[in-house]
Design a protein around this motif. Structure first.
Motif, PDB file in Angstrom:
ATOM      1  N   ALA A  21       0.834  -1.202   0.000  1.00 21.22           N
ATOM      2  CA  ALA A  21       0.000   0.000   0.000  1.00 21.22           C
ATOM      3  C   ALA A  21       0.869   1.254   0.000  1.00 21.22           C
ATOM      4  O   ALA A  21       0.559   2.242  -0.672  1.00 21.22           O
ATOM      5  CB  ALA A  21      -0.923  -0.006   1.220  1.00 21.22           C
ATOM      6  N   ILE A  22       1.961   1.224   0.755  1.00 17.55           N
ATOM      7  CA  ILE A  22       2.900   2.358   0.754  1.00 17.55           C
ATOM      8  C   ILE A  22       3.505   2.540  -0.637  1.00 17.55           C
ATOM      9  O   ILE A  22       3.625   3.654  -1.144  1.00 17.55           O
ATOM     10  CB  ILE A  22       4.004   2.138   1.810  1.00 17.55           C
ATOM     11  CG1 ILE A  22       3.405   2.178   3.215  1.00 17.55           C
ATOM     12  CG2 ILE A  22       5.100   3.208   1.669  1.00 17.55           C
ATOM     13  CD1 ILE A  22       4.389   1.830   4.322  1.00 17.55           C
ATOM     14  N   LEU A  23       3.875   1.415  -1.276  1.00 19.11           N
ATOM     15  CA  LEU A  23       4.430   1.486  -2.626  1.00 19.11           C
ATOM     16  C   LEU A  23       3.406   2.045  -3.605  1.00 19.11           C
ATOM     17  O   LEU A  23       3.724   2.914  -4.427  1.00 19.11           O
ATOM     18  CB  LEU A  23       4.879   0.088  -3.072  1.00 19.11           C
ATOM     19  CG  LEU A  23       5.367  -0.036  -4.526  1.00 19.11           C
ATOM     20  CD1 LEU A  23       6.608   0.817  -4.748  1.00 19.11           C
ATOM     21  CD2 LEU A  23       5.642  -1.488  -4.874  1.00 19.11           C
ATOM     22  N   LYS A  24       2.171   1.577  -3.518  1.00 19.17           N
ATOM     23  CA  LYS A  24       1.124   2.010  -4.447  1.00 19.17           C
ATOM     24  C   LYS A  24       0.794   3.488  -4.265  1.00 19.17           C
ATOM     25  O   LYS A  24       0.524   4.202  -5.234  1.00 19.17           O
ATOM     26  CB  LYS A  24      -0.139   1.168  -4.222  1.00 19.17           C
ATOM     27  CG  LYS A  24      -1.343   1.583  -5.068  1.00 19.17           C
ATOM     28  CD  LYS A  24      -1.064   1.479  -6.555  1.00 19.17           C
ATOM     29  CE  LYS A  24      -2.283   1.898  -7.371  1.00 19.17           C
ATOM     30  NZ  LYS A  24      -1.992   1.929  -8.826  1.00 19.17           N
ATOM     31  N   SER A  25       0.836   3.969  -3.028  1.00 18.90           N
ATOM     32  CA  SER A  25       0.451   5.359  -2.760  1.00 18.90           C
ATOM     33  C   SER A  25       1.547   6.357  -3.129  1.00 18.90           C
ATOM     34  O   SER A  25       1.304   7.561  -3.167  1.00 18.90           O
ATOM     35  CB  SER A  25       0.102   5.529  -1.275  1.00 18.90           C
ATOM     36  OG  SER A  25       1.223   5.264  -0.456  1.00 18.90           O
ATOM     37  N   GLY A  26       2.752   5.861  -3.398  1.00 15.29           N
ATOM     38  CA  GLY A  26       3.857   6.747  -3.749  1.00 15.29           C
ATOM     39  C   GLY A  26       3.762   7.259  -5.169  1.00 15.29           C
ATOM     40  O   GLY A  26       2.853   6.907  -5.919  1.00 15.29           O
ATOM     41  N   GLY A  27       4.706   8.090  -5.548  1.00 15.51           N
ATOM     42  CA  GLY A  27       4.724   8.659  -6.894  1.00 15.51           C
ATOM     43  C   GLY A  27       5.347   7.705  -7.887  1.00 15.51           C
ATOM     44  O   GLY A  27       4.680   6.825  -8.423  1.00 15.51           O
ATOM     45  N   ASP A  28       6.623   7.866  -8.144  1.00 10.59           N
ATOM     46  CA  ASP A  28       7.321   6.991  -9.082  1.00 10.59           C
ATOM     47  C   ASP A  28       7.566   5.642  -8.416  1.00 10.59           C
ATOM     48  O   ASP A  28       8.317   5.532  -7.441  1.00 10.59           O
ATOM     49  CB  ASP A  28       8.654   7.626  -9.488  1.00 10.59           C
ATOM     50  CG  ASP A  28       9.374   6.814 -10.550  1.00 10.59           C
ATOM     51  OD1 ASP A  28       8.934   6.851 -11.715  1.00 10.59           O
ATOM     52  OD2 ASP A  28      10.354   6.134 -10.202  1.00 10.59           O
ATOM     53  N   ALA A  78       2.695  -3.662 -12.665  1.00  8.16           N
ATOM     54  CA  ALA A  78       1.285  -3.959 -12.366  1.00  8.16           C
ATOM     55  C   ALA A  78       0.641  -2.792 -11.625  1.00  8.16           C
ATOM     56  O   ALA A  78      -0.492  -2.387 -11.935  1.00  8.16           O
ATOM     57  CB  ALA A  78       1.187  -5.240 -11.531  1.00  8.16           C
ATOM     58  N   PHE A  79       1.347  -2.213 -10.648  1.00  8.31           N
ATOM     59  CA  PHE A  79       0.805  -1.092  -9.890  1.00  8.31           C
ATOM     60  C   PHE A  79       0.709   0.169 -10.735  1.00  8.31           C
ATOM     61  O   PHE A  79      -0.109   1.045 -10.464  1.00  8.31           O
ATOM     62  CB  PHE A  79       1.655  -0.841  -8.650  1.00  8.31           C
ATOM     63  CG  PHE A  79       1.332  -1.753  -7.493  1.00  8.31           C
ATOM     64  CD1 PHE A  79       0.150  -2.480  -7.465  1.00  8.31           C
ATOM     65  CD2 PHE A  79       2.213  -1.880  -6.439  1.00  8.31           C
ATOM     66  CE1 PHE A  79      -0.151  -3.316  -6.402  1.00  8.31           C
ATOM     67  CE2 PHE A  79       1.920  -2.709  -5.362  1.00  8.31           C
ATOM     68  CZ  PHE A  79       0.740  -3.435  -5.352  1.00  8.31           C
ATOM     69  N   GLU A  80       1.558   0.283 -11.742  1.00  7.92           N
ATOM     70  CA  GLU A  80       1.464   1.424 -12.650  1.00  7.92           C
ATOM     71  C   GLU A  80       0.268   1.299 -13.595  1.00  7.92           C
ATOM     72  O   GLU A  80      -0.251   2.298 -14.084  1.00  7.92           O
ATOM     73  CB  GLU A  80       2.744   1.545 -13.463  1.00  7.92           C
ATOM     74  CG  GLU A  80       3.948   2.043 -12.671  1.00  7.92           C
ATOM     75  CD  GLU A  80       5.228   2.078 -13.488  1.00  7.92           C
ATOM     76  OE1 GLU A  80       6.201   2.727 -13.054  1.00  7.92           O
ATOM     77  OE2 GLU A  80       5.262   1.443 -14.568  1.00  7.92           O
TER      78      GLU A  80
END
Length: 276
Positions: A21-28, A78-80
């Motif tokens: 979730a932290i990774l997904k909520s970040g920018g790049d 995938a998250f992008e």
């Protein structure tokens, strides 16, 4: 010991969802992943002075590094491509089926009909999430590739941590090698973008890096205590936590199909937890 391994894996799944979730909520996303794994490596670096290198597990460690590199690349893509609630269940739910097949066929891990049933429920829940309101073939493709890499590193690390002199030895050198490799490759790949991301996202990166140590550390200790098929499926309880975070924290829209899929995954997880 099997129940302890199950509880460790359940906790690992919950924390794993928080990291993603932290990774997904970040920018790049690629720069964020470089920060997460780089901080993980820095946090375990002092322990490399007191924990011996797992020489007997060196081959497994090398294989894990390569597999994790491809896994993280697929994860970022995938998250992008889609919402966390759409791709996270697919990437995590497809992994235990593949991991179980590899563990049973190639390495002779035991599996019972009850465990197979629990894995089947987790997989059906995954299909329910992926089939309705699918995020698109590109996103599904990256999510399935992530699941395949997850399955592969699960089996490799289970063998590696058992071959190592101790779980602590494999844990420290795994995160040190992986963190330095991923941080270097992804940071160079993104170039100036990484520097900008590091300036604004270093605190979430540090938190996620510390949580990464906890989530996979719990998993590695569990693999020394129990069978891979059951434990690999239990770790995918992270799907439930992931959907909850996507709804209540990231404010994503989750339809009835995804909730039904999550319920099937919960049923499969409950069955696997009930087994001794």
């Amino acid at each position: 010991m099997n129940q302890l391994a199950a509880l460790l894996m359940l906790a690992s799944g919950a924390i794993h969802a928080s990291v993603n979730a932290i990774l997904k909520s970040g920018g790049d996303k690629m720069s964020s992943r470089a920060l997460i794994d780089g901080f993980s490596a820095l946090l375990v670096l002092p322990f490399a002075c007191v924990v011996p290198f797992p020489q007997d597990a060196a081959v497994w460690l090398a294989g894990s590094m390569l597999t994790h590199l491809f896994y993280l690349l697929c994860l970022v893509k995938a998250f992008e491509a889609a919402d966390m609630s759409a791709v996270y269940p697919v990437m995590r739910g497809s992994a235990p089926v593949i991991a179980s097949a590899v563990a049973v066929i190639l390495f002779g891990e035991p599996i019972s009909w009850a465990v197979a049933g629990g894995i089947a429920l987790v997989s059906l829940g995954t299909l329910a999430v992926a089939w309705w309101n699918a995020p698109g073939l590109k996103a599904i493709g990256w999510a399935l590739a992530t699941g395949a890499m997850t399955a592969l590193y699960t089996v490799i690390d289970a063998k590696g941590v058992r071959a190592a002199p101790s779980a602590e030895s494999y844990f420290v050198w795994f995160f040190l090698a992986l963190g330095l490799c991923i941080a270097l490759v992804f940071a160079v790949w993104r170039g100036p973008v990484f520097l900008l991301t590091a300036r604004s996202q270093w605190k979430p990166g540090l938190i996620a890096g510390a949580l990464s140590l906890v989530t996979y550390g719990l998993a590695l200790f569990a693999y020394r205590l129990g069978d891979v098929p059951r434990l690999a499926a239990l770790r995918e309880s992270s799907i439930l936590f992931g959907v909850g975070i996507a709804v209540f924290v990231l404010k994503e829209q989750v339809g009835k199909a995804r909730l039904a899929g999550a319920a099937l995954i919960a049923a499969g997880t409950g069955l696997l937890l009930a087994l001794r």
